[in-house]
Design an enzyme around this catalytic site. Structure first.
Site, PDB file in Angstrom:
ATOM      1  N   ALA A  96       0.823  -1.212   0.000  1.00 56.25           N
ATOM      2  CA  ALA A  96       0.000   0.000   0.000  1.00 56.25           C
ATOM      3  C   ALA A  96       0.856   1.261   0.000  1.00 56.25           C
ATOM      4  O   ALA A  96       0.517   2.255  -0.653  1.00 56.25           O
ATOM      5  CB  ALA A  96      -0.923  -0.004   1.212  1.00 56.25           C
ATOM      6  N   GLU A  97       1.971   1.220   0.726  1.00 58.99           N
ATOM      7  CA  GLU A  97       2.795   2.413   0.868  1.00 58.99           C
ATOM      8  C   GLU A  97       3.637   2.700  -0.371  1.00 58.99           C
ATOM      9  O   GLU A  97       3.795   3.855  -0.763  1.00 58.99           O
ATOM     10  CB  GLU A  97       3.725   2.260   2.083  1.00 58.99           C
ATOM     11  N   SER A  98       4.206   1.653  -0.995  1.00 57.66           N
ATOM     12  CA  SER A  98       5.176   1.897  -2.066  1.00 57.66           C
ATOM     13  C   SER A  98       5.109   0.920  -3.222  1.00 57.66           C
ATOM     14  O   SER A  98       5.906   1.025  -4.149  1.00 57.66           O
ATOM     15  CB  SER A  98       6.591   1.815  -1.484  1.00 57.66           C
TER      16      SER A  98
END
Length: 206
Positions: A96-98
């Site tokens: 989700a972050e990267s």
């Protein structure tokens, strides 16, 4: 002080260059066996990152992509075992972050596969520009948030992303609203007048 640069990844041996990390179950010497679904997911995201994203790593783009994918997947798995955090949780946060990208940099300046701030990394004595240390810092932070919120994963992940202060404040406000709704439910049951548009509240308390 300026941050130290991430170390250059060593060239990938020809044997591992030929085989994509996708579904890889036979690791190079000294590397742990990867969970097949994790190798699959990380490589799919790395492949979807786009052409040119892996240039400048001192090797072919495909080889650099595959090596980066293996590095991220291996470190996620290692930190999961070390800290006792579900591998699925760590992988979901990184995705989700990267999208598992070791070179990801957001508009706010957070970096790496776990999108770690400089302050967070330094707090653990780690270099966020090193992909392995970036994942370690993110895993440590997620572990702290899980402890803070009694292993409640949604709350821990929200705090990982937004910080614990706004999450704790949102929890406090939610508890206050729930108290008001319960008081209104008592009033309805007691026959005391409650505004008509508020009478649906008891149905969403839980």
């Amino acid at each position: 002080p300026t941050e130290s640069k991430a170390p250059t990844l060593a060239p990938v041996p020809a044997s591992s260059t030929e085989a994509s990390v996708l579904g890889a179950t036979r690791p190079a010497p000294g590397q742990p066996s990867l969970t097949p679904w994790l190798a699959d997911v990380v490589t799919q995201h790395a492949t979807a990152t786009g052409r040119g994203a892996w240039k400048g790593w001192g090797q072919s783009e495909t080889a650099a992509r595959d090596q980066a994918a293996r590095l991220v997947a291996t470190e996620l798995q290692r930190q999961s075992v070390r800290l006792g955090i579900p591998l699925e949780a760590l992988a979901a946060v990184s995705a989700a972050e990267s999208k598992f990208n070791p070179r990801a940099v957001s508009e706010t300046g957070v970096r790496g596969p776990m999108q770690v701030t400089e302050q967070t990394a330094k707090g653990y004595g780690l270099n966020r520009n090193d992909p392995r240390q970036n994942i370690e810092a993110g895993a440590e932070l997620l572990g702290e948030m899980l402890q803070k919120y009694d292993q409640n994963l949604p709350k821990a992940v929200a705090a990982y992303n937004a910080g614990p202060r706004p999450v704790s404040e949102a929890i406090r406000r939610a508890k206050e609203r729930r108290t008001v709704w319960l008081e209104e439910l008592d009033a309805i049951q007691a026959g005391v007048g409650v505004p008509k548009h508020r009478r649906a509240m008891p149905y969403v308390i839980e």
